[in-house]
Design an enzyme around this catalytic site. Structure first.
Site, PDB file in Angstrom:
ATOM      1  N   TRP A 184      62.906  25.260 -33.694  1.00 36.31           N
ATOM      2  CA  TRP A 184      61.783  25.238 -32.761  1.00 36.31           C
ATOM      3  C   TRP A 184      62.036  24.155 -31.730  1.00 36.31           C
ATOM      4  O   TRP A 184      62.489  23.049 -32.066  1.00 36.31           O
ATOM      5  CB  TRP A 184      60.454  24.941 -33.468  1.00 36.31           C
ATOM      6  CG  TRP A 184      59.342  24.781 -32.462  1.00 36.31           C
ATOM      7  CD1 TRP A 184      58.664  25.769 -31.828  1.00 36.31           C
ATOM      8  CD2 TRP A 184      58.833  23.544 -31.932  1.00 36.31           C
ATOM      9  NE1 TRP A 184      57.765  25.240 -30.943  1.00 36.31           N
ATOM     10  CE2 TRP A 184      57.853  23.863 -30.990  1.00 36.31           C
ATOM     11  CE3 TRP A 184      59.134  22.199 -32.168  1.00 36.31           C
ATOM     12  CZ2 TRP A 184      57.142  22.900 -30.273  1.00 36.31           C
ATOM     13  CZ3 TRP A 184      58.424  21.227 -31.456  1.00 36.31           C
ATOM     14  CH2 TRP A 184      57.440  21.583 -30.525  1.00 36.31           C
ATOM     15  N   GLU A 225      61.690  30.098 -33.760  1.00 31.20           N
ATOM     16  CA  GLU A 225      60.222  30.020 -33.770  1.00 31.20           C
ATOM     17  C   GLU A 225      59.662  29.896 -32.363  1.00 31.20           C
ATOM     18  O   GLU A 225      60.050  29.008 -31.597  1.00 31.20           O
ATOM     19  CB  GLU A 225      59.791  28.810 -34.606  1.00 31.20           C
ATOM     20  CG  GLU A 225      58.300  28.575 -34.640  1.00 31.20           C
ATOM     21  CD  GLU A 225      57.935  27.315 -35.405  1.00 31.20           C
ATOM     22  OE1 GLU A 225      56.742  26.957 -35.415  1.00 31.20           O
ATOM     23  OE2 GLU A 225      58.831  26.672 -35.990  1.00 31.20           O
ATOM     24  N   LYS A 227      56.422  29.790 -29.379  1.00 29.47           N
ATOM     25  CA  LYS A 227      55.140  29.118 -29.146  1.00 29.47           C
ATOM     26  C   LYS A 227      54.575  29.599 -27.818  1.00 29.47           C
ATOM     27  O   LYS A 227      55.329  29.924 -26.886  1.00 29.47           O
ATOM     28  CB  LYS A 227      55.327  27.598 -29.129  1.00 29.47           C
ATOM     29  CG  LYS A 227      54.005  26.828 -29.213  1.00 29.47           C
ATOM     30  CD  LYS A 227      54.223  25.354 -29.512  1.00 29.47           C
ATOM     31  CE  LYS A 227      52.895  24.651 -29.742  1.00 29.47           C
ATOM     32  NZ  LYS A 227      53.060  23.238 -30.112  1.00 29.47           N
ATOM     33  N   ASP A 258      54.511  31.180 -36.332  1.00 25.23           N
ATOM     34  CA  ASP A 258      53.600  30.094 -36.689  1.00 25.23           C
ATOM     35  C   ASP A 258      52.201  30.534 -36.310  1.00 25.23           C
ATOM     36  O   ASP A 258      51.947  30.922 -35.163  1.00 25.23           O
ATOM     37  CB  ASP A 258      54.003  28.815 -35.953  1.00 25.23           C
ATOM     38  CG  ASP A 258      53.180  27.608 -36.381  1.00 25.23           C
ATOM     39  OD1 ASP A 258      51.947  27.655 -36.270  1.00 25.23           O
ATOM     40  OD2 ASP A 258      53.778  26.597 -36.810  1.00 25.23           O
ATOM     41  N   HIS A 285      55.170  30.197 -40.674  1.00 18.54           N
ATOM     42  CA  HIS A 285      54.635  28.863 -40.852  1.00 18.54           C
ATOM     43  C   HIS A 285      53.119  29.027 -40.800  1.00 18.54           C
ATOM     44  O   HIS A 285      52.554  29.300 -39.745  1.00 18.54           O
ATOM     45  CB  HIS A 285      55.106  27.908 -39.750  1.00 18.54           C
ATOM     46  CG  HIS A 285      56.415  27.276 -40.043  1.00 18.54           C
ATOM     47  ND1 HIS A 285      56.989  26.346 -39.201  1.00 18.54           N
ATOM     48  CD2 HIS A 285      57.279  27.424 -41.071  1.00 18.54           C
ATOM     49  CE1 HIS A 285      58.147  25.948 -39.708  1.00 18.54           C
ATOM     50  NE2 HIS A 285      58.339  26.596 -40.834  1.00 18.54           N
ATOM     51  N   ASP A 293      46.717  24.812 -31.167  1.00 22.95           N
ATOM     52  CA  ASP A 293      47.691  24.593 -32.236  1.00 22.95           C
ATOM     53  C   ASP A 293      47.471  23.216 -32.856  1.00 22.95           C
ATOM     54  O   ASP A 293      48.271  22.294 -32.687  1.00 22.95           O
ATOM     55  CB  ASP A 293      49.110  24.714 -31.659  1.00 22.95           C
ATOM     56  CG  ASP A 293      50.174  24.490 -32.718  1.00 22.95           C
ATOM     57  OD1 ASP A 293      49.942  24.864 -33.883  1.00 22.95           O
ATOM     58  OD2 ASP A 293      51.240  23.944 -32.376  1.00 22.95           O
ATOM     59  N   ASP A 295      47.075  22.474 -36.151  1.00 18.82           N
ATOM     60  CA  ASP A 295      47.707  22.276 -37.460  1.00 18.82           C
ATOM     61  C   ASP A 295      46.762  21.680 -38.492  1.00 18.82           C
ATOM     62  O   ASP A 295      47.115  20.738 -39.200  1.00 18.82           O
ATOM     63  CB  ASP A 295      48.965  21.398 -37.306  1.00 18.82           C
ATOM     64  CG  ASP A 295      50.056  22.123 -36.543  1.00 18.82           C
ATOM     65  OD1 ASP A 295      50.532  23.138 -37.046  1.00 18.82           O
ATOM     66  OD2 ASP A 295      50.429  21.662 -35.447  1.00 18.82           O
TER      67      ASP A 295
END
Length: 422
Positions: A184, A225, A227, A258, A285, A293, A295
């Protein structure tokens, strides 16, 4: 009423629908979750010359007891793993290497810098996954790495990714289970770009060079990955979903999704079935975005259940590699791992206790009334009694009793870290 008695009563409810609960629990214990190490130290890592977090990554909170050494981090992971049913994996970033006080640049990292992790993983029967760290570094200060206009900077990060793949291969050889090495990058622009193509061409070329290095897929699996946006890359991210999905398909790599890397109205659960039609394996993920985002620690919400349902109902437990990715420094970090991982396993168990084939047939028959009714009724079936029995059978605390273990560990270990470095 004992746990066993509650289990037997609950089991009969599911058996009416042809669900073999004992077999479900046997299946579940063989599904590994890749638990991310970086929850335990707020993504600080152990580099001698470590810098501030960058690349659109931020961790908020100052709860006591953050791990400061590899030994502390491994001890905290051990505590969390003792509270989570099943055998799992641990996911490392490159910044968690151990260099014995020597400054080792990321493009010079070698398997020897992770020998202690491998020894520890062997002792505990764990697999290890890996990620090159393309953030929090002076050569990523402007938010560009593998797509950087400066060839020298691109070369540095290319070499870092190649070194990381070799470390992943080392993990796979030593532990007897292939490592997932996931790339990533934070690359993108804050404002609207005048050229979207050229950075993506550079990224493609960089990836081609990285993957031209032969690595045995028996030991290492490569993933990329995507985004949608990040802090500092609000208007344009080079590695978009379309870019990486196309690249992964064309080059036989895994595409990693993700759950926090898409528009708030998009759901990863809706993407899984489409991607399984074209990919032998995909990777996840699992996080919990709150408006962006962010998390947050994974909770047993609708989307987590839907992700698990898509994996289970499509027979993809061996095709979807499930990892977690969240970091919260405002709560006990061992508790965060425990909550998030137990919830991921709960979601899988819930999905395995649904009469998926019957519901599929109702849809094929156009019987949408019965389909909706049953999908709703199963939400209140005695799933909790099955979960409690599973935890007891696997030798981990039942219900919220695990909190007492965490509180004791906090008093015995974590609070002492803020006064004296062990």
């Amino acid at each position: 009423m004992t746990l066993n008695e509650k289990y037997e009563i609950a089991k009969k409810e599911y058996e009416k629908w042809g669900i073999d609960v004992d077999n479900v629990l046997e299946q579940l214990k063989n599904v590994p979750i890749s638990i991310h190490c970086w929850q335990g130290d707020d993504i600080a890592g152990f580099e001698v010359n470590k810098g501030e977090l960058s690349g659109g990554i931020d961790v908020t909170g100052n709860y006591p007891g953050k791990a400061r050494t590899p030994e502390e981090l491994r001890a905290d992971l051990e505590k969390a793993l003792s509270l989570i049913p099943g055998k799992h994996r641990v996911n490392l970033h490159a910044i968690y290497g151990e260099t014995n006080g020597e400054v080792v640049e990321r493009d010079q990292l070698e398997p020897k810098h992770f020998e202690n992790w491998v020894k520890w993983a062997k002792e505990h029967g764990l697999g290890l996954d890996f990620n090159p760290t393309l953030f929090s570094h002076e050569k990523a200060a402007d938010g560009l790495t593998l797509s950087h206009p400066d060839e020298k900077i691109r070369e540095f990060w290319i070499n870092h990714c190649i070194a990381s793949r070799k470390i992943g291969e080392y993990f796979g050889k030593e532990l007897g289970t292939p490592s997932l090495t996931n790339i990533w990058i934070p690359d993108g622009y804050k404002d609207v770009p005048s050229d979207r193509l050229t950075p993506r061409q550079r990224l493609k070329n960089s990836l081609d060079t990285i993957f031209s290095e032969e690595i045995n897929e028996e030991y290492n699996l490569d993933a990329v990955e995507s985004k949608l946006f990040g802090i500092g890359s609000e208007s344009y991210v080079v590695g978009s979903h379309e870019f990486y999905f196309g690249y992964a398909l064309k080059n036989n790599k895994l595409c990693l999704l993700d759950t926090g890397h898409f528009h708030p109205t998009e759901t990863v659960s809706n993407k899984i079935s489409s991607m399984l039609l074209y990919s032998d394996k995909i990777a996840l993920h699992v996080s919990r975005p709150v408006r962006w985002d962010s998390d947050h620690v994974v909770t047993l919400d609708d989307e987590l259940r839907e992700i698990a349902l898509e994996i289970v109902r499509n027979g993809a437990l061996d095709k979807v590699m499930i990892g977690l990715d969240f970091f919260d420094a405002s709560i006990n970090r061992v508790a965060a791992w425990t909550i998030g991982t137990r919830n991921m396993i709960k979601a899988l168990l819930y999905a395995m206790l649904v009469p998926n084939e019957h519901l599929k047939q109702l849809q094929e028959d156009g019987n949408f009334t019965e389909r909706l009714a049953l999908m709703e009724e199963f939400k209140t079936y005695p799933f909790g009694a099955i979960w409690d029995y599973y935890c007891e059978k696997m030798g981990v605390p039942v219900k919220e009793t695990w909190l007492e273990d965490v509180k004791q560990y906090e008093q015995d270990v974590l609070v002492k870290r803020d006064s004296v470095l062990a």
